[in-house]
Design a protein around this motif. Structure first.
Motif, short mmCIF file in Angstrom:
data_model
loop_
_atom_site.label_atom_id
_atom_site.label_comp_id
_atom_site.label_asym_id
_atom_site.label_seq_id
_atom_site.Cartn_x
_atom_site.Cartn_y
_atom_site.Cartn_z
N GLU B 525 -7.10 -3.70 4.32
CA GLU B 525 -7.17 -2.51 4.26
C GLU B 525 -5.77 -1.79 4.90
OE1 GLU B 525 -10.60 -1.04 6.37
OE2 GLU B 525 -11.73 -1.67 4.79
N TRP B 526 -5.31 -2.61 6.04
CA TRP B 526 -4.12 -2.06 6.99
C TRP B 526 -3.15 -2.21 5.97
CZ3 TRP B 526 -5.83 -5.35 11.76
CH2 TRP B 526 -6.69 -4.70 12.50
N ARG B 527 -2.91 -3.19 5.24
CA ARG B 527 -1.66 -3.31 4.48
C ARG B 527 -1.45 -2.22 3.51
NH1 ARG B 527 -2.26 -8.98 2.50
NH2 ARG B 527 -1.75 -9.69 4.58
N GLY B 528 -2.60 -1.78 3.05
CA GLY B 528 -2.56 -0.86 1.98
C GLY B 528 -2.26 0.48 2.67
N ALA B 529 -2.68 0.97 3.78
CA ALA B 529 -2.41 2.18 4.56
C ALA B 529 -0.86 1.98 4.81
CB ALA B 529 -3.32 2.14 5.74
N LEU B 530 -0.52 1.08 5.26
CA LEU B 530 1.05 1.08 5.69
C LEU B 530 1.54 1.51 4.32
CD1 LEU B 530 1.47 -2.08 7.96
CD2 LEU B 530 2.39 0.16 8.28
N GLU B 531 1.40 0.75 3.35
CA GLU B 531 2.36 1.17 2.09
C GLU B 531 2.36 2.69 1.76
OE1 GLU B 531 0.74 -1.57 -0.91
OE2 GLU B 531 1.94 -3.33 0.06
#
Lengths: 95, 785
Positions: B525-531
């Motif tokens: 999840e966090w990776r997606g938000a960052l992008e």
């Protein structure tokens, strides 16, 4: 100078109004005239009465003249103060 | 007639001298009174015959003929001083007149002045009566016009015109006066009555005292006389009485016997009559009772009928009333029966046997303690007495003791145990046994004739032992049961523990797995938000860059244009800029000219206003000239200014402009020449409602004598001071002040000065209006600057 003679605008007869300071003097004039008239009348009546009824005495003439003078005095008094009626007394208005 | 007499007398006295030639003077006529004196008797001679004259005619002294009348003789000597009679007469007349004047005048004065009243009442005889009369009749109101008023009232009474006083005030006043009079008279009456009563009482008491004393002495004498007489008479009478008494006794005896017989007859007759009356009365009461009962029954029947006829469901109130009526009827029936019964009882002769002769007693016999009949005696303890014998004196036989009731002993039974123990008895029969033994024990105890208690006690002991054995057995049983149950419970708990351990181990593994899965999810999840965020920022930056590029392009364009302009201008010699200058300056000029014209208009208007104002003022000041045209002009010019417009409107509507106002100079001269002297001559006249001709004349004459103030600021409220102040104000050209002063006059002076005051006021009004207009114009001119 004393009287203002202005023509009246209404339909009243063309009279000169009396200046207010002359009122008493006019009244006295009237009184004097009244006195002369009344006293004279009284004198005349007295003379007639004296001759006809009182056997040519003097006192009816004097009395009648006095009556006339008294009437003139009374009229003068009334003209100067119409509120002085015999038997009445004007009381001051109570506040 | 007087004149005629005078004429006649004078005529009589005139001497008409006739001319005579060579005539001697007529003799002087001496008018002597003719005296009727007989002539003197001549000398007595023998021969002389005395002529006796007849009666001499006495002629009255006739006046001598006119021709020969001389002037009258000197007057007779003065008469003697008037006799004392005249003096007394004069004295009396004067004193009566004086008193007649003095008392009424003093009465009136005493109503006005208290000190004079005291003096008058105390010192003058009859003064109190006069003062009271004066007070009663209201002489304190005596003044000018009272007599004429009374005359008028009298005339009205005569002609029958006297009506009640007109106003409530007069009515109240007259009523109050009447009441006062009544009260006063009543008080005086009371006082006089009280005094008179006191005096009467005193005199009466004295007279009664004296009369009482006299009577007492008389009575004493009489009493003594009577006593003597009585004693003598008594002795005589005694002898007589004795003789008479004996006769009388015999007579009375016979008469008494006769009377007795008569009385007996009368009594018998009376008894018969009474009996008959009572029978009649009884019958009558019976009849009335029967009637009453019959009436009651009839009434009841009627009520019953009525209630039966009426429907069953009454309304509440009616039902209540019906019930009450029925109750009352029943009560009345009872009452009637009671009354009838009582009447019967009262009238019928009661059976004599049950006469209740015992009247109710006050004392309660029960309150008194019973006296023991054997008071003061001893108990007899000797051998038993035979029948019919009494104990010796001083002894008494004790009454036999009361027989004992076997039922009175031990009524209370001892409680039985068996019924109480029934509950336990079902499980343990041993207990019932014990209970029954105990019961038997109690029974044995209760009955005196008992079987042997020992056996019962042994039985009880055995029962108790059995009971203890039983208890031990029961205890053992219980113990065994408990041990069994404990073992079972322990096994159970151990099984439960094992199962719980296994479950716990399994749970731990499951938790570990879930934890790992969760962690992996979160990381993704966090990776997606960052992008996504990165993307957004990139786009924003690109937008900004584009805008900057655009603005730079615009600026560049502007620069280019300017540079082009400047180059063109420089080529044309800068003419475009000059044209712009021209236009701006032209506009500026236009503005300036417009302002100038506006101010010029204002100035012109103001100038017009000023000139109109001046025209109006001049016209008005000239005196007695109508200035309405100028005023209208001024009004038309000052429409913008509201204050001026309103004042001028007011001035125009008042109509002063048509007639014009007097000039100040004319007012001044008018005042000093005409108004002031007239006011001065009328200055001493009292208030107009009290002024008379005489007061006017007096004022006119006396004011000429009085000092007058010179024109100046004199203090004072009198007419002269006011006139002086007004003159001074006029001298100072202060018409307003002069008008104020003249306004403060009252009465006739005010009436005389009214015209002048009016004219002064008109002038002042005009001046004020013009002043306002002037100030407004000045303000406008100041504003323009």
């Amino acid at each position: 100078m004393a009287s203002s003679s202005t023509p009246a605008t209404s339909t009243a007869p063309n009279t000169v109004p009396i200046p207010s300071e002359e009122t008493i003097a006019r009244k006295f004039d009237n009184c004097l005239a009244d006195l002369i008239v009344n006293a004279g009348l009284g004198f005349g009546v007295g003379v007639v009465a004296s001759v006809l009824l009182f056997r040519r005495r003097g006192w009816p003439v004097a009395l009648s003249t006095g009556f006339g003078a008294g009437v003139a005095y009374s009229n003068c008094n009334y003209s100067l103060n119409p509120y002085v009626l015999p038997g009445t007394k004007v009381l001051p208005a109570k506040q | 007639m007087v004149s005629q007499l005078r004429i006649a007398r004078r005529a009589g006295q005139v001497v008409i001298r006739q001319r005579r030639l060579l005539a001697t003077k007529p003799p002087p006529i001496v008018v002597t009174p003719v005296v009727t004196v007989p002539p003197a008797a001549p000398a007595l001679n023998a021969n002389t015959t005395i002529p006796r004259p007849g009666p001499i005619p006495v002629t009255p002294p006739t006046p001598p003929p006119l021709a020969t009348r001389l002037p009258p003789p000197p007057p007779p000597p003065p008469p003697p001083p008037p006799p004392p009679r005249r003096f007394f007469r004069r004295f009396f007349i004067l004193t009566t007149l004086g008193l007649l004047t003095f008392y009424p005048v003093s009465g009136w004065l005493s109503t006005q002045n208290e000190t004079y009243r005291d003096f008058f009442v105390t010192n003058v005889p009859g003064g109190e009566a006069v003062a009271e009369y004066a007070d009663d009749n209201g002489w304190d109101h005596f003044g000018f016009g009272t007599v004429s008023k009374k005359a008028v009232e009298g005339w009205q009474k005569i002609t029958g015109e006297d009506k009640k006083p007109y106003s409530t005030q007069e009515r109240v006043a007259s009523r109050a006066r009447e009441v006062e009079k009544d009260v006063r008279s009543g008080m005086r009456d009371l006082e006089s009555k009280a005094k008179a009563a006191a005096k009467e009482a005193e005199s009466k008491s004295q007279s009664t005292l004296s009369s009482a004393r006299a009577k007492a002495s008389e009575v004493a004498d009489k009493a003594s006389e009577l006593a003597h007489q009585a004693s003598s008479k008594a002795s005589q009478a005694v002898d007589k009485a004795k003789s008479v008494a004996s006769n009388a006794v015999d007579r009375t005896k016979t008469e008494a016997s006769k009377a007795q017989d008569v009385a007996k007859h009368a009594a018998d007759r009376a008894e018969d009559k009474a009996a008959s009356l009572t029978d009649r009365a009884v019958e009558a009461t019976r009849q009335t009772a029967d009637k009453a009962v019959a009436l009651a029954t009839v009434a009841k029947e009627k009520v019953v009928e009525a209630t039966s006829q009426v429907p069953f469901n009454f309304s509440d109130g009616v039902e209540g009333m019906v019930r009450e009526a029925e109750n009352a009827l029943s009560r009345s029936e009872d009452k009637v029966e009671d009354v009838a019964h009582r009447v019967k009882e009262a009238v019928e002769p009661k059976p004599r046997g049950y006469l209740d002769a015992q009247r109710p007693r006050d004392l309660d016999p029960r309150a008194v303690p019973k006296k023991s009949p054997h008071e003061g005696k001893e108990r007899y303890t000797g051998p038993a007495l035979p029948l019919g014998f009494e104990p010796p004196p001083g002894y008494y036989i004790a009454p036999p003791p009361a027989p004992k009731n076997p039922q009175d002993t031990v009524k209370e039974t001892l409680p039985l145990l068996v019924p109480k123990v029934k509950e336990f008895a079902e499980s343990e029969p041993v207990i019932t046994q014990l209970a029954s033994t105990i019961d038997s024990l109690t029974q044995s105890l209760s009955t005196p004739t008992s079987s042997d208690p020992n056996g019962i006690l042994i039985k009880a002991q055995d029962d108790l032992a059995a009971l203890t054995k039983r208890l031990d057995d029961v205890k053992k049983e219980e113990k065994q049961r408990l041990e069994k149950t404990l073992a079972e419970k322990a096994e159970e708990f151990q099984n439960v523990l094992r199962t719980k351990d296994e479950e716990r181990a399994q749970g731990e593994q499951g938790l570990k797995q879930t934890w790992d899965a969760e962690r992996r999810k979160m990381v993704d999840e966090w990776r997606g938000a960052l992008e996504s965020e990165l993307e957004q920022q990139r786009q924003g930056i690109e937008q900004r860059l584009r805008e900057e590029v655009v603005s730079q392009g615009i600026e560049l364009q502007r620069r280019w244009l300017r540079s082009i302009k400047s180059q063109v201008e420089t080529e044309r010699g800068g003419r475009l800029a000059k044209l712009d200058n021209l236009t701006t300056s032209l506009k500026h000029l236009e503005r300036i000219t417009l302002d100038n014209s506006a101010t010029l208009d204002d100035n012109v208007r103001l100038h017009k206003v000023w000139s109109a104002l001046r025209a109006v003022q001049a016209k008005a000041d000239s005196g007695d000239a109508a200035f309405d045209t100028e005023l209208r002009a001024l009004k038309s010019l000052s429409t913008t200014d509201s204050l001026t417009a309103t004042t001028l409107d007011a001035l125009e509507s008042s109509g002063i402009a048509q007639t014009g106002v007097k000039s100040f100079a004319s007012l001044c001269s008018w005042f000093s020449n005409s108004v002031a002297p007239r006011v001065q001559s009328a200055s001493l006249v009292p208030a107009p409602e009290h002024a008379t001709v005489a007061s006017h004349l007096a004022s006119a004459t006396i004011s000429k004598i009085m000092f007058r103030h010179q024109a100046g600021l004199v203090a004072g409220d009198d007419v002269t001071a006011v006139l002086a102040r007004a003159e001074w104000c006029l001298g100072e050209k202060d018409l307003d002040g002069a008008a104020r002063e003249i306004n403060s006059l009252k009465g006739w002076p005010a009436q005389l000065a009214a015209d002048w005051l009016r004219e002064a006021r008109r002038r002042l009004e005009v001046m004020q209006a013009l002043e306002i207009a002037g100030t407004q114009a000045t303000l406008g001119s100041l504003l323009l600057v």
